[in-house]
Design an enzyme around this catalytic site. Structure first.
Site, PDB file in Angstrom:
ATOM      1  CG  ASP A  41      11.424 -27.974  -6.609  1.00 36.10           C
ATOM      2  OD1 ASP A  41      12.761 -28.181  -5.995  1.00 36.10           O
ATOM      3  OD2 ASP A  41      11.062 -27.016  -7.108  1.00 36.10           O
ATOM      4  CE  LYS A  63      11.181 -24.071  -3.840  1.00 30.75           C
ATOM      5  NZ  LYS A  63      11.774 -22.706  -3.735  1.00 30.75           N
ATOM      6  CG  MET A 177       1.148 -21.934  -5.943  1.00 28.00           C
ATOM      7  SD  MET A 177       2.658 -21.279  -5.682  1.00 28.00           S
ATOM      8  CE  MET A 177       3.029 -20.008  -6.778  1.00 28.00           C
TER       9      MET A 177
HETATM   10  N1  SAH Z   1       6.475 -23.367 -12.638  1.00 31.73           N
HETATM   11  C1  SAH Z   1       5.133 -23.980 -12.755  1.00 31.73           C
HETATM   12  C2  SAH Z   1       4.188 -23.477 -11.423  1.00 31.73           C
HETATM   13  C3  SAH Z   1       4.734 -23.497 -10.089  1.00 31.73           C
HETATM   14  S1  SAH Z   1       3.702 -22.690  -8.940  1.00 31.73           S
HETATM   15  C4  SAH Z   1       4.446 -23.751 -14.114  1.00 31.73           C
HETATM   16  O1  SAH Z   1       4.893 -22.941 -14.912  1.00 31.73           O
HETATM   17  O2  SAH Z   1       3.576 -24.631 -14.162  1.00 31.73           O
HETATM   18  C5  SAH Z   1       2.801 -24.347  -8.474  1.00 31.73           C
HETATM   19  C6  SAH Z   1       1.329 -24.147  -8.828  1.00 31.73           C
HETATM   20  O3  SAH Z   1       1.309 -24.497 -10.136  1.00 31.73           O
HETATM   21  C7  SAH Z   1       0.474 -25.157  -8.444  1.00 31.73           C
HETATM   22  O4  SAH Z   1      -0.154 -24.494  -7.099  1.00 31.73           O
HETATM   23  C8  SAH Z   1      -0.926 -24.980  -9.382  1.00 31.73           C
HETATM   24  O5  SAH Z   1      -1.575 -23.736  -9.287  1.00 31.73           O
HETATM   25  C9  SAH Z   1      -0.064 -24.837 -10.620  1.00 31.73           C
HETATM   26  N2  SAH Z   1       0.201 -26.087 -11.078  1.00 31.73           N
HETATM   27  C10 SAH Z   1       1.341 -26.898 -11.692  1.00 31.73           C
HETATM   28  N3  SAH Z   1       1.126 -27.877 -12.161  1.00 31.73           N
HETATM   29  C11 SAH Z   1      -0.027 -28.111 -12.218  1.00 31.73           C
HETATM   30  C12 SAH Z   1      -0.911 -29.138 -12.466  1.00 31.73           C
HETATM   31  N4  SAH Z   1      -0.507 -30.540 -13.132  1.00 31.73           N
HETATM   32  N5  SAH Z   1      -2.483 -29.030 -12.573  1.00 31.73           N
HETATM   33  C13 SAH Z   1      -2.797 -28.126 -11.916  1.00 31.73           C
HETATM   34  N6  SAH Z   1      -2.105 -26.977 -11.533  1.00 31.73           N
HETATM   35  C14 SAH Z   1      -0.819 -26.944 -11.598  1.00 31.73           C
END
Ligand code: SAH
Length: 501
Positions: A41, A63, A177
């Site tokens: 992704d 995505k 998100m």
């Molecule tokens: N699987 C991922 C989450 C996916 S959903 C995990 O475990 O982190 C995507 C959301 O994750 C984004 O909208 C944000 O809210 C958060 N996110 C992922 N990476 C991030 C980052 N480096 N900084 C801030 N928020 C992050």
């Protein structure tokens, strides 16, 4: 009836961590490096893809929030299909694969089709992102638990969240998100009874060099986020643990304000230049711009025994020569009467790994100095082999023509590779870029394009290994160039604080 046994590969669902590429697990990295195919992704740390094998099939199924390149059904089908084509398939996602990553759905689709799969969890942004902002998700006496929720549902509305349960206790509340819904979230928490003075934080691009955090009381957090113009991905944190940030915010203090450098390198291996720079405490990313491909040339013992001089002008030439040498089954002793010239320390170092100490190396590591030295020593009847890159010019050969019998032998080529880093967007993150050859300058220019290059060039500093690279940089209009005193990686690494030409 004999059923044909079909080889089915294994799909590894791998979490890549929250952004800092070093936050992938050891198991995740090992699997990534071995993969035949990686389905990925939009990642917080795309540089991890540099770890893939050069023949690995990379498939982007990005995505983005509103712009699904491939829907979930299609991704599931793709994984099943790839399991029929490859042995090791990695499904690669940011953070942890099961934390709002739809990894569970993919695992179920694989299970249904009887495809073997393994899960390699990743460090989730919902914990690591807070930690890098100086916010422990729990803390004795402040918060004994946490809620982690997604802020939006499938219809892109605010998700069905139990705000009352959140408002009731002291648990830390983390919303993923949710950047576009900060105001709504704060309002709903306060309506449910949470104090407007509850500390809140929004962390953007957590664990990367662009991490930014805004803190405020719950009642003001939405205004502050708007004022700061934070961008996604972002985490929203509400709870008393946010106050600990004042003392624990070591990452932003130490790292985010530091300068960042990009090292262009040939080949996959970590460049020695990056190692030297990191030893000096510099923050360095590497980008592979080329791959050395050796040309097998045929050589016999009788031919090589007639040669008086072998001239090497790069360590790639040394490697390509000895690759051929060994493949032809030649014994190194047939070089016994041959003299060996090296352009500089890196080349000599490569020669030493084959047990050869060059007879000649100029004080200054450039071709004119090498030509001068050779002219003093060669004799007209002597045969000199110049083992060069295919695209290298004939300057050395031309200059030596009247002094000995020069034979030019192209034995390797530096082939450009396509970048997996979205450099066009990311180049602005770098204060300086290191160039170790003219071809990497050309590569960078053609990869980012004229406009992006020009805007980076206003402030960005180009670090050049030597004259030829500097000339090439000037040709592309580079405004700030620092050239190494010696054409060596050590010297180039030392010149970060030197004056701009
Ligand atoms: N699987 C991922 C989450 C996916 S959903 C995990 O475990 O982190 C995507 C959301 O994750 C984004 O909208 C944000 O809210 C958060 N996110 C992922 N990476 C991030 C980052 N480096 N900084 C801030 N928020 C992050």
């Amino acid at each position: 009836m004999i059923r044909e046994e079909k080889n089915i590969g294994t799909v590894f669902l791998v979490g890549g961590g929250p952004g800092d590429p070093e936050l992938i697990t050891v198991k995740g990295l090992t699997t990534l490096r071995e993969a035949d195919c990686i389905v990925y992704d939009r990642l917080s740390s795309p540089e991890l893809l540099l770890e893939a094998r050069s023949d690995c099939e990379l498939i982007y199924v990005g995505k983005e929030n509103h712009n699904h390149t491939m829907n979930q059904e299609e991704i599931n089908r793709l994984l099943v299909r790839k399991a029929g084509e490859h042995e090791k398939i990695v499904r690669f996602k940011g953070g942890d694969i099961y934390v709002f990553g739809r990894g569970g759905e993919e695992a179920l689709a694989l299970e249904k089709e009887g495809i073997p799969f393994e899960v390699i969890p990743g460090i989730s942004s919902c914990i690591a992102g807070l930690a890098y902002a100086g916010i422990p998700i729990t803390h004795r006496g402040i918060s004994s638990g946490f809620h982690v929720v997604t802020a939006h549902n499938q219809r892109d509305e605010l998700a069905d969240i139990d705000f009352t349960a959140m408002a009731r206790g002291t648990d830390t509340c983390v919303f993923l998100m949710g950047l576009g819904k900060v105001r709504e979230i704060a309002m709903r928490l306060m309506e449910a009874g949470m104090s407007p003075e509850t500390p809140a934080a929004v962390i953007s691009k957590a664990t990367t060099s662009k991490q930014r955090t805004v803190t405020a009381e719950l009642v003001q957090i939405a205004d502050e986020v708007e004022r700061a113009k934070l961008s996604s991905p972002a985490l929203i944190v509400v709870g008393n643990v946010v106050t600990l940030r004042e003392k624990l915010n070591c990452f932003e203090k130490q790292f985010v304000s530091k300068k960042r450098y990009l090292v262009s390198k040939i080949g996959k291996k970590t460049s020695d230049l990056a190692v030297y720079l990191r030893k000096q405490g510099k923050i360095v990313d590497e980008i592979q711009v080329g791959e050395i491909v050796s040309f097998p040339f045929s050589v016999t013992k009788e031919q090589i025994e007639k040669v008086d001089w072998l001239v090497f002008t790069s360590r790639n030439g040394v490697k390509a020569f000895f690759d051929t040498f060994l493949r032809e089954g030649l014994d190194v002793r047939c070089l016994a009467r041959c003299q060996i010239a090296s352009i500089g320390e890196q080349t000599s170092k490569a020669l030493r790994t084959y047990g050869i100490y060059p007879d000649l190396q100029p004080q200054e590591f450039h071709s004119d100095a090498l030509i001068e030295k050779l002219k003093e020593q060669v004799k007209l009847e002597q045969i000199l082999w110049y083992l060069k890159a295919r695209n290298a010019d004939s300057h050395l050969a031309q200059e030596l023509k009247g002094s000995c019998q020069v034979v030019e032998i192209p034995i390797y080529e530096n082939q450009a590779v396509t970048s997996v880093l979205p450099l066009k967007e990311r180049i602005k993150e770098y204060d300086g870029i290191f160039f170790t050859c003219a071809s990497s300058v050309e590569w960078l220019f053609s990869t980012v394009g004229k406009d992006v290059w020009q805007s980076w060039n206003e402030n960005g500093i180009c670090y050049s290994i030597g004259l030829k690279t500097t000339e090439c940089l000037k040709g592309f209009g580079a405004s700030h160039i620092v050239q190494a005193e010696q054409a060596s990686y050590e010297s180039l690494a030392r010149c970060v604080s030197n004056k701009v030409l």
